[in-house]
Motif scaffolding. Structure first.
Motif, PDB file in Angstrom:
ATOM      1  N   LYS A  45     -13.366  -0.287  -6.343  1.00  0.00           N
ATOM      2  CA  LYS A  45     -12.702  -0.684  -7.586  1.00  0.00           C
ATOM      3  C   LYS A  45     -11.297  -0.098  -7.667  1.00  0.00           C
ATOM      4  O   LYS A  45     -10.351  -0.767  -8.075  1.00  0.00           O
ATOM      5  N   ALA A  46     -11.172   1.169  -7.272  1.00  0.00           N
ATOM      6  CA  ALA A  46      -9.861   1.822  -7.361  1.00  0.00           C
ATOM      7  C   ALA A  46      -8.850   1.129  -6.454  1.00  0.00           C
ATOM      8  O   ALA A  46      -7.703   0.893  -6.853  1.00  0.00           O
ATOM      9  N   LEU A  47      -9.283   0.748  -5.237  1.00  0.00           N
ATOM     10  CA  LEU A  47      -8.368   0.082  -4.305  1.00  0.00           C
ATOM     11  C   LEU A  47      -7.940  -1.273  -4.852  1.00  0.00           C
ATOM     12  O   LEU A  47      -6.755  -1.623  -4.840  1.00  0.00           O
ATOM     13  N   GLU A 106      -6.818   9.365  -0.247  1.00  0.00           N
ATOM     14  CA  GLU A 106      -5.650   9.749   0.543  1.00  0.00           C
ATOM     15  C   GLU A 106      -5.276   8.568   1.436  1.00  0.00           C
ATOM     16  O   GLU A 106      -6.071   8.126   2.264  1.00  0.00           O
ATOM     17  N   LEU A 107      -4.080   8.037   1.215  1.00  0.00           N
ATOM     18  CA  LEU A 107      -3.627   6.910   2.021  1.00  0.00           C
ATOM     19  C   LEU A 107      -2.842   7.452   3.213  1.00  0.00           C
ATOM     20  O   LEU A 107      -1.894   8.214   3.036  1.00  0.00           O
ATOM     21  N   TRP A 116       0.838  -1.211   0.000  1.00  0.00           N
ATOM     22  CA  TRP A 116       0.000   0.000   0.000  1.00  0.00           C
ATOM     23  C   TRP A 116       0.862   1.246   0.000  1.00  0.00           C
ATOM     24  O   TRP A 116       0.584   2.208  -0.731  1.00  0.00           O
ATOM     25  N   GLY A 117       1.902   1.233   0.831  1.00  0.00           N
ATOM     26  CA  GLY A 117       2.810   2.379   0.871  1.00  0.00           C
ATOM     27  C   GLY A 117       3.436   2.590  -0.502  1.00  0.00           C
ATOM     28  O   GLY A 117       3.549   3.714  -0.993  1.00  0.00           O
ATOM     29  N   TYR A 118       3.821   1.486  -1.127  1.00  0.00           N
ATOM     30  CA  TYR A 118       4.441   1.547  -2.456  1.00  0.00           C
ATOM     31  C   TYR A 118       3.454   2.113  -3.479  1.00  0.00           C
ATOM     32  O   TYR A 118       3.792   2.982  -4.286  1.00  0.00           O
ATOM     33  N   ALA A 119       2.211   1.637  -3.425  1.00  0.00           N
ATOM     34  CA  ALA A 119       1.190   2.098  -4.369  1.00  0.00           C
ATOM     35  C   ALA A 119       0.978   3.597  -4.247  1.00  0.00           C
ATOM     36  O   ALA A 119       0.780   4.297  -5.243  1.00  0.00           O
ATOM     37  N   ILE A 148       0.633   4.959  -8.202  1.00  0.00           N
ATOM     38  CA  ILE A 148      -0.282   3.961  -8.765  1.00  0.00           C
ATOM     39  C   ILE A 148      -1.694   4.147  -8.200  1.00  0.00           C
ATOM     40  O   ILE A 148      -2.693   4.100  -8.918  1.00  0.00           O
ATOM     41  N   LEU A 149      -1.744   4.417  -6.901  1.00  0.00           N
ATOM     42  CA  LEU A 149      -3.040   4.580  -6.243  1.00  0.00           C
ATOM     43  C   LEU A 149      -3.778   5.791  -6.810  1.00  0.00           C
ATOM     44  O   LEU A 149      -4.980   5.736  -7.106  1.00  0.00           O
ATOM     45  N   GLU A 150      -3.027   6.870  -6.999  1.00  0.00           N
ATOM     46  CA  GLU A 150      -3.634   8.105  -7.518  1.00  0.00           C
ATOM     47  C   GLU A 150      -4.173   7.877  -8.924  1.00  0.00           C
ATOM     48  O   GLU A 150      -5.256   8.354  -9.288  1.00  0.00           O
TER      49      GLU A 150
END
Lengths: 276, 349
Positions: B226-228, B62-63, B41-44, B49-51
């Motif tokens: 879906k995004a997660l 916002e993670l 998750w931190g990496y994403a 990638i998460l954005e």
């Protein structure tokens, strides 16, 4: 004459009661409102439980025997915590009293230990916690030593100051009347600083509670701080809030008892303080 | 004058209380804490990638790294976050019991040796009899211990538990000549390095029971879910690829978690990651999961984690992908949902 505003205000008796209660009423009503709003949305919400839920939790812990251990958990927590606190603070009081008194009376002793006491008084006690736990173990000893350490230096220094404040004339007079050095310490100084010792203990109890809860949070099998940090694991505010109130009540009672002892045994001290 | 000041103050307090509970609109906050299986998750987040996935579904994510695991779950439960990384057991005992209808969105991995029982002066679970055991009570460590004791015909009464903070557990074990602890990685690794320490039981003996997941509010919008899922499986694909990118990703995660690359790799070995959505779907739909949740809820109930006054382990309902429910059908608060992972496995995200 103004009732509330300004430095000349003289609130009448009834106003004093009302004003004193006001912050409590506001706190409780803000809590109840917020709790109601949250429970309305989600009846299982745990963050701000209702009064009924807290009563139920207290009932389960205080008045029902625990299924697994077969004892009253809240009673056991209270007794364990009080035992640690009282042993720690009492030991600190005894050591602090004698150390401080002797530092104040005997210059040679003072020269030997005063710089050292001043130095170690600066060490923040909580930072010693890991060291104490590893060297004295996490059973009772480590916790009692932390409380002892956290309170005894303050008591020592205060006893030192109280001894210093005794008028020199008294000591000279005692000497001219043929008192030995020993009796000066135990017959002239000791009775005079006893009430001050109790006052200092009153102030130190706050710190004592802090160290108690901190040590119980890290490793324990019972205690008030243990329970709070344990049930935090599943966010049981219905247990945490009553426990915090209970600790506050216990602290208040201990303070009250010490105040009453001063009033009963050392009425001259109370009078002296009033007279300035 | 007095009245105005007082009323004004009361108004401010009440408004403040209300607004802090209100939803933040189109931006969703997701919490996580450091753990081998959640470093992706931190990496994403760090690599964007998460954005990218959030943008694709027209939302903001916002993670937030919460440095204390339990605190992150408590914040999620009290309403500060829309999703949070946690284990199956904590998902049941904290948000679900707290009335927050939660969905296990992504089954990321299960502990396959990441949790273990370590002792000195003993080599089997039976040697634990009569010993003082340090552990974080009510955590997965506690669960693991009870499972180990049960498998050896022992009960909790045969040992003495000492609640110990996970931050101090390794140091206390090292200094105790007759130590016994239950803990997880990284402290588990540190305890095993102590002279005379023996691993007597670990989670690889109960595979699939300690599950690390991304849990989301059931009423959160499908876009967030879906995004997660999309972001997660993109990272999983990078990690499991044979390319240089995979090595870089592992290095980044190791650094982020405060471990060396070798240590992090060792921890990954005892973490059974589901690198493809298909594996995760198969696991979530499998019958073993129901058995696991039965163990977990029995344990949680017997330890009193359902709260005072709950007299029945059926108090809460748990729903599985096939629609079956264990526990109270009218109070379903924890749902295992494989549908989003299914869409990912079909490549339709």
């Amino acid at each position: 004459m103004p009732i509330f505003w300004g430095i000349h205000a003289k609130p009448p008796k009834i106003w004093k009661i009302v004003l004193g209660l006001l912050p409590f009423i506001i706190l409780v009503s803000v809590y109840l409102t917020a709790s109601h709003v949250r429970l309305e949305r989600n009846s299982d919400d745990k963050l701000l439980p209702s009064i009924g839920k807290m009563i139920q939790a207290v009932d389960g812990l205080a008045f029902t025997k625990d299924k697994r251990k077969g004892e009253y958990l809240m009673l056991r927590d209270t007794l364990s915590s009080l035992k640690r606190l009282i042993i720690g603070v009492l030991a600190a009081a005894v050591v602090g009293l004698f150390l401080g008194m002797n530092l104040g009376v005997f210059p040679g002793f003072n020269a030997l230990l005063m710089p050292f006491v001043t130095f170690i008084s600066i060490i923040p006690s909580l930072s010693l916690l890991p060291i104490l736990f590893i060297s004295f173990g996490i059973d009772e000893m480590g916790k009692v030593i932390l409380i002892f350490w956290g309170t005894f230096i303050l008591i020592t220094r205060d006893m030192y100051l109280a001894t210093k404040a005794i008028h020199e004339e008294q000591i000279i007079k005692a000497l001219t009347l043929g008192a030995s050095q020993f009796s000066i310490v135990y017959k002239i100084v000791l009775p005079q600083i006893m009430p001050r010792l109790i006052e200092t203990i009153r102030l130190c109890l706050g710190g004592g509670w802090l160290f108690l809860i901190a040590s119980e949070a890290i490793a324990a099998t019972d205690g008030l701080g243990y329970r709070i940090f344990l049930v935090r694991r599943y966010m049981a505010m219905d247990i945490i809030i009553p426990y915090v109130l209970w600790i506050t009540f216990l602290g208040y009672m201990m303070d009250l008892i010490l105040r009453l002892i001063i009033k009963w045994r050392y009425s001259w001290y109370v009078e002296m303080r009033k007279g300035g | 004058m007095k009245k105005t000041v007082f009323m004004l103050w009361l108004l401010v307090t009440v408004v403040f209380l209300f607004t802090s509970f209100a939803d933040a609109g189109q931006k969703y906050k997701v919490a996580w804490s450091h753990y081998t299986g959640w470093e992706p998750w931190g990496y994403a987040s760090d690599t964007g990638i998460l954005e990218k996935w959030a943008k694709k579904y027209g939302i903001g994510i916002e993670l937030v790294l919460v440095n204390d695991y339990i605190e992150s779950i408590n914040l999620y439960t009290s309403g500060s976050f829309s999703a949070c990384a946690m284990t199956n057991m904590d998902a049941l005992t904290i948000p679900a019991v707290g009335g927050v209808d939660s969905t296990v969105l992504i089954v990321g991995d299960f502990s396959n040796g990441n949790d273990g029982i370590v002792m000195k002066n003993g080599s089997t679970v039976k040697d634990l009899k009569g010993r003082d055991i340090k552990l974080v009570e009510f955590s997965v460590s506690h669960y693991l211990l009870i499972r180990a004791l049960t498998m050896n015909n022992m009960t909790e009464k045969d040992v003495k538990l000492m609640n110990t903070s996970d931050a101090d557990i390794a140091a206390l074990f090292a200094s105790d000549s007759n130590g016994a602890v239950v803990t997880w990685n990284p402290p588990l690794m540190q305890t095993l390095n102590v002279k005379g320490a023996q691993l007597v039981f670990d989670s690889s003996k109960i595979p699939g029971e300690i599950i690390d997941a991304m849990v989301v509010r059931t009423d959160a919008p499908a876009e967030l879910k879906k995004a997660l899922v999309g972001a997660w499986y993109e990272v999983m694909a990078i990690m499991s690829s044979k390319e240089k990118k995979a090595k870089e990703a592992i290095q980044m995660m190791a650094k982020n978690s405060g471990a060396t690359e070798a240590e992090f790799k060792a921890q990954l070995k005892t973490t059974a990651m589901f690198y493809t959505p298909a594996e995760a779907v198969q696991f979530t739909k499998g019958t073993d999961l129901k058995k696991t949740m039965e163990y977990v809820r029995t344990f949680s109930f017997e330890q009193g984690l359902f709260g005072e006054g709950v007299t029945d382990k059926d108090f809460i309902g748990i729903e599985f992908p096939d629609g079956s429910i264990i526990g109270n059908k009218n109070n379903v608060k924890l749902r295992f949902n494989a549908s989003y992972m299914q869409i990912a496995s079909e490549g339709k995200l």
